[in-house]
Scaffold this active site. Structure first.
Site, short mmCIF file in Angstrom:
data_model
loop_
_atom_site.label_atom_id
_atom_site.label_comp_id
_atom_site.label_asym_id
_atom_site.label_seq_id
_atom_site.Cartn_x
_atom_site.Cartn_y
_atom_site.Cartn_z
N ARG A 169 0.86 -1.17 0.00
CA ARG A 169 0.00 0.00 0.00
C ARG A 169 0.90 1.23 0.00
O ARG A 169 2.04 1.18 0.47
CB ARG A 169 -0.90 0.03 1.24
CG ARG A 169 -1.85 -1.16 1.36
CD ARG A 169 -2.69 -1.01 2.63
NE ARG A 169 -3.65 -2.10 2.78
CZ ARG A 169 -3.43 -3.23 3.46
NH1 ARG A 169 -2.25 -3.41 4.07
NH2 ARG A 169 -4.34 -4.16 3.56
N LYS A 204 -2.66 -2.35 7.82
CA LYS A 204 -3.91 -1.97 8.47
C LYS A 204 -4.06 -2.70 9.80
O LYS A 204 -3.66 -3.84 9.95
CB LYS A 204 -5.10 -2.30 7.56
CG LYS A 204 -5.23 -1.38 6.37
CD LYS A 204 -6.50 -1.67 5.58
CE LYS A 204 -6.69 -0.70 4.44
NZ LYS A 204 -7.93 -0.98 3.66
N HIS A 274 -2.17 2.44 -5.94
CA HIS A 274 -2.92 1.24 -5.56
C HIS A 274 -3.15 0.34 -6.76
O HIS A 274 -3.35 -0.88 -6.59
CB HIS A 274 -4.26 1.64 -4.92
CG HIS A 274 -4.69 0.72 -3.82
ND1 HIS A 274 -3.99 0.61 -2.63
CD2 HIS A 274 -5.72 -0.14 -3.72
CE1 HIS A 274 -4.59 -0.28 -1.86
NE2 HIS A 274 -5.64 -0.75 -2.49
N ARG A 277 -0.53 -2.20 -6.79
CA ARG A 277 -0.83 -3.27 -5.82
C ARG A 277 -1.81 -4.27 -6.44
O ARG A 277 -1.64 -5.48 -6.31
CB ARG A 277 -1.39 -2.66 -4.55
CG ARG A 277 -1.86 -3.65 -3.48
CD ARG A 277 -2.23 -2.87 -2.22
NE ARG A 277 -3.02 -3.62 -1.27
CZ ARG A 277 -2.55 -4.40 -0.31
NH1 ARG A 277 -1.23 -4.56 -0.20
NH2 ARG A 277 -3.35 -5.01 0.53
N HIS A 300 -4.03 -9.05 3.88
CA HIS A 300 -5.48 -9.10 4.06
C HIS A 300 -5.83 -9.91 5.29
O HIS A 300 -5.35 -11.03 5.46
CB HIS A 300 -6.16 -9.72 2.84
CG HIS A 300 -6.21 -8.81 1.66
ND1 HIS A 300 -6.43 -9.27 0.37
CD2 HIS A 300 -6.08 -7.46 1.55
CE1 HIS A 300 -6.42 -8.24 -0.46
NE2 HIS A 300 -6.21 -7.14 0.23
N TYR A 309 -9.69 -11.03 -6.58
CA TYR A 309 -8.75 -11.10 -7.69
C TYR A 309 -8.95 -12.35 -8.53
O TYR A 309 -8.48 -12.40 -9.66
CB TYR A 309 -7.31 -11.03 -7.16
CG TYR A 309 -7.00 -9.70 -6.53
CD1 TYR A 309 -6.78 -8.57 -7.31
CD2 TYR A 309 -6.95 -9.55 -5.15
CE1 TYR A 309 -6.52 -7.33 -6.73
CE2 TYR A 309 -6.68 -8.32 -4.56
CZ TYR A 309 -6.47 -7.22 -5.37
OH TYR A 309 -6.22 -6.00 -4.80
#
Length: 333
Positions: A169, A204, A274, A277, A300, A309
């Site tokens: 990110r 995150k 992004h 990514r 994730h 994806y």
């Protein structure tokens, strides 16, 4: 087909007037309500059912009819909301209402739109570049860096190579220091292990993860570090990616530099960090078919975030590489 206001049932007109006067909705919103309630009235007429005898089954069928007409989930949700609001308004009618309204609505014992939900909105697929486009972008950055050998172009090449190599990110990339801080009170958000060719970042939820960095990206990073350490102000900074003044780069600067570079590379789309990514995830997943590995590299928390994806059709990319990463071949001697 939408009906004129005069063609709408008197109680629909009364409801719209109340929305206009009491709730002071905008003309645009009122127009949408009128269209949706007109559609409700049309459906009822087509099925020969009175508006006040509409059942939950009717509403579900009509929502399905809208779906069969290729109406978006947003449009269907809006229609259901308008219908629900009107029926709720009708059920709230009491002795204060006129006798006509009371007689008409006496058969309406419950809101027929309750518990009817619009179809789920499909998640928009992330936009990713093709392998050819990514390689064109990286090659453009490397060529400019080799030609100019200045702080900005060499730095930009390293940034783009790292974004695609490791699927970071933008916030994670900007938090990377040259080396991990030894001060526990000011611990680095991220750092590079130059010997292990691995980058550790703070993702995150404050979760750390370590991701491999490919050989070509490591080469770009080493070239950047050499030039960076020669710049008087830059070499004193902790941040890996800095300006000539030695300040840690901002997100806006990276976004602008990448966008401009993509234009010079002739890419036919707006490229942002992004997207690099997304491209990393799509290309590696298409090649490796290892969803769990891609999940870990992306950071994730849930596998469902990574599964989007799998919906991308990148079958035509398989011929571009035979390893988990398209740039892997470039590192082979």
């Amino acid at each position: 087909m939408s009906q004129a206001l005069a063609d709408l049932h008197p109680l629909v007109q009364e409801y719209l007037q109340e929305l206009h006067v009491l709730r002071q909705l905008s003309p645009h919103t009122l127009k949408a309500y009128r269209m949706d309630l007109s559609q409700l009235q049309t459906f009822a007429a087509e099925d020969s059912v009175e508006l006040f005898k509409v059942s939950n089954a009717h509403v579900r069928r009509w929502a399905g009819r809208l779906h069969s007409k290729n109406k978006s989930s947003r449009t269907i949700a809006r229609a259901l909301s308008a219908w629900r609001g009107w029926y709720h308004w009708l059920t709230e009618k009491d002795a204060r209402r006129d006798a006509l309204a009371g007689r008409i609505t006496q058969n309406l014992v419950a809101n027929p739109v309750d518990d009817v939900k619009a179809p789920k909105r499909l998640k928009s697929l992330p936009k990713a570049l093709s392998v050819e486009q990514v390689l064109s972008l990286i090659n453009q950055a490397i060529e400019e860096a080799a030609k100019k050998q200045d702080l900005e172009t060499v730095r930009d090449a390293a940034i783009i190579d790292l974004l695609y190599s490791s699927g970071l990110r933008l916030s994670e990339l900007l938090g990377i220091d040259v080396m991990p801080s030894k001060d526990r009170q000011h611990e680095s958000a991220g750092w590079l292990d130059w010997d292990a060719a691995e980058v550790t970042v703070l993702g995150k939820g404050g979760k750390r993860r370590s991701v491999p960095v490919g050989a070509p990206a490591m080469q770009s990073l080493r070239e950047w570090r050499t030039l960076r350490d020669q710049a008087e102000r830059a070499k004193e900074a902790d941040a890996l990616f800095v300006s000539a003044a030695g300040a840690r780069l901002s997100a806006r600067t990276v976004q602008a530099r990448l966008r401009t570079l993509a234009m010079r590379a002739g890419l036919p789309t707006h490229v942002h960090p992004h997207m690099m990514r997304h491209s990393f995830a799509s290309h590696v997943l298409q090649s490796s078919q290892d969803l769990r590995a891609v999940q870990e590299m992306l950071g994730h928390a849930s596998i469902s975030s990574t599964q989007i994806y799998t919906s991308l059709d990148f079958q035509h990319l398989a011929q571009a590489y035979d390893k988990a990463h398209p740039r892997a071949k470039a590192g082979k001697g």
